[in-house]
Design an enzyme around this catalytic site. Structure first.
Site, PDB file in Angstrom:
ATOM      1  N   THR A  20       5.294  -7.147 -17.192  1.00  0.00           N
ATOM      2  CA  THR A  20       6.657  -7.136 -17.782  1.00  0.00           C
ATOM      3  C   THR A  20       7.436  -6.591 -16.673  1.00  0.00           C
ATOM      4  OG1 THR A  20       5.972  -4.884 -18.591  1.00  0.00           O
ATOM      5  CG2 THR A  20       5.810  -6.750 -20.419  1.00  0.00           C
ATOM      6  N   THR A  40       3.654  -3.031 -21.115  1.00  0.00           N
ATOM      7  CA  THR A  40       4.466  -1.970 -21.388  1.00  0.00           C
ATOM      8  C   THR A  40       5.860  -2.604 -21.699  1.00  0.00           C
ATOM      9  OG1 THR A  40       3.240  -0.607 -19.656  1.00  0.00           O
ATOM     10  CG2 THR A  40       5.707  -0.014 -20.211  1.00  0.00           C
ATOM     11  N   CYS A  57       5.092  -0.258 -12.366  1.00  0.00           N
ATOM     12  CA  CYS A  57       5.287   0.621 -13.552  1.00  0.00           C
ATOM     13  C   CYS A  57       6.606   1.461 -13.520  1.00  0.00           C
ATOM     14  CB  CYS A  57       3.997   1.399 -13.784  1.00  0.00           C
ATOM     15  SG  CYS A  57       2.572   0.280 -14.387  1.00  0.00           S
ATOM     16  N   ARG A 100       3.578  -4.625  -5.029  1.00  0.00           N
ATOM     17  CA  ARG A 100       4.609  -4.898  -6.021  1.00  0.00           C
ATOM     18  C   ARG A 100       5.985  -3.778  -5.734  1.00  0.00           C
ATOM     19  NH1 ARG A 100       1.136  -5.989 -11.330  1.00  0.00           N
ATOM     20  NH2 ARG A 100      -0.193  -4.388 -10.262  1.00  0.00           N
TER      21      ARG A 100
END
Length: 369
Positions: free
Chosen positions: A36, A71, A208, A279
């Site tokens: 996401t 998430t 995240c 990432r």
């Protein structure tokens, strides 16, 4: 999942990876755990979830269950995902098929808090069935939330809380560095009190903590709430790579090391230690800022995929350390391989050694967060 675990699952545990929908038509329990991300304006990008929901809609049958683990902000599962499944499948949620939400809690590179050891949150609509599936592998069981929205919210605040807490430590590091006080020593002294939450300053990257808060920030504003603390934390943490680069430049100037065309070594580019995940790594911000002054920057990371880094960031990385001497050495990631190295041997006689991770002996370094 690491490459080793994946290969073991394929060879020894009947795990199948496929892009052929016909091979999953007979399944009756679907788990969606796609990324996401956010777009260039830090707005939620739900395209991966929409695409996955469309895929599920093509194969789901009456009585089947789909559980979302990605998430998201509260409401995405019921407002964005399930309508897609209904439209594609022609089935009705809670009549023909059922759905739940159980946040993914894997921690890349963490060999202690592995999948089977974490406690999973599940939502109640079909909690008993979902609990049964997850508890087939979980050691610590599940926590049943009262609704899908509560389960979604529980996940997004896990990472948002970490972001805010680290931002506070980063702000303290900036203050104490300006005052000439060692931040690590301050933290150790404060941690002597029983209820002090001991965290360290650092770069906040990854898929995240550096991304998820934007989902809640954007959704909160729809309801007329401006999340000032979360927004400030994001801005502060996003700027730490540039801050580190300027700290290195300051120490080079103090030691009389010419910054222009200097030879600089950056140790590590992944977003965390001992894993290949690149990432949203903020080490790139260190590189980009220093690159304004010199082209002679070597990035050494034994864990990073060279081609992936080049494709994603345009940065050249080496997996083997060149035998050379540098004007400045920056420990950006605490890979085990780096901890076994003699950092002082990497620099020239008057070089700068900067410790982003705050783990090197104080007497050997010129600066750290």
């Amino acid at each position: 999942m690491s490459d080793e675990l994946l290969q073991d699952a394929i060879r020894n545990h009947d795990f199948i990876c496929t892009t052929d929908l016909k091979k999953v038509e007979d399944c009756n329990f679907y788990v969606v755990a796609v990324p996401t991300p956010v777009d260039e304006n830090n707005r939620p990008d739900l395209k991966p979830l929409w695409g996955a929901s469309e895929t599920v809609g093509k194969v789901i049958s009456k009585g089947d269950i789909v559980v979302y683990e990605s998430t998201v902000y509260p409401g995405v599962t019921e407002e964005e995902c399930l309508p897609v499944v209904e439209k594609v499948s022609g089935l009705k949620f809670n009549k023909d098929f059922f759905a739940g939400y159980s946040p993914e809690r894997i921690n890349p590179g963490d060999k202690l808090h592995t999948v089977e050891k974490i406690k999973k949150v599940t939502s109640p609509e079909i909690a008993d069935i979902v609990d049964g599936v997850y508890n087939a592998v979980l050691v610590n069981g599940t926590h049943k939330a009262s609704s899908i929205k509560v389960a979604e919210a529980s996940k997004i605040i896990e990472n948002s809380q970490r972001d805010v807490n680290i931002a506070f430590m980063n702000e303290l590091a900036k203050i104490f560095n300006a005052m000439g006080i060692d931040t690590n020593e301050v933290i150790e002294a404060a941690a002597s009190k029983w209820n002090f939450i001991k965290l360290k300053p650092g770069l906040v990257g990854g898929h995240c903590i550096s991304v998820d808060p934007y989902y809640l920030i954007q959704k909160a504003q729809v309801y007329g709430v401006l999340p000032r603390v979360m927004s400030s934390a994001r801005r502060l943490n996003d700027g730490m790579g540039e801050y580190v680069a300027h700290q290195v430049i300051k120490h080079m100037n103090l030691k009389g090391v010419m910054v222009k065309d200097a030879k600089i070594l950056i140790l590590g580019i992944t977003f965390k230690e001992n894993c290949p995940d690149i990432r949203n790594t903020k080490v790139v911000d260190i590189y980009t800022t220093l690159h304004e002054y010199t082209d002679n920057i070597t990035v050494f990371d034994p864990h990073a995929n060279v081609e992936a880094v080049k494709h994603e960031y345009g940065v050249t990385v080496v997996n083997m350390l060149p035998s050379d001497s540098y004007d400045a050495v920056i420990l950006a990631v605490a890979h085990n391989e780096f901890l076994e190295m003699d950092m002082t041997s990497l620099g020239k006689a008057n070089s700068v050694l900067y410790d982003v991770k705050g783990i090197l002996p104080k007497e050997f370094i010129d600066g750290r967060l």
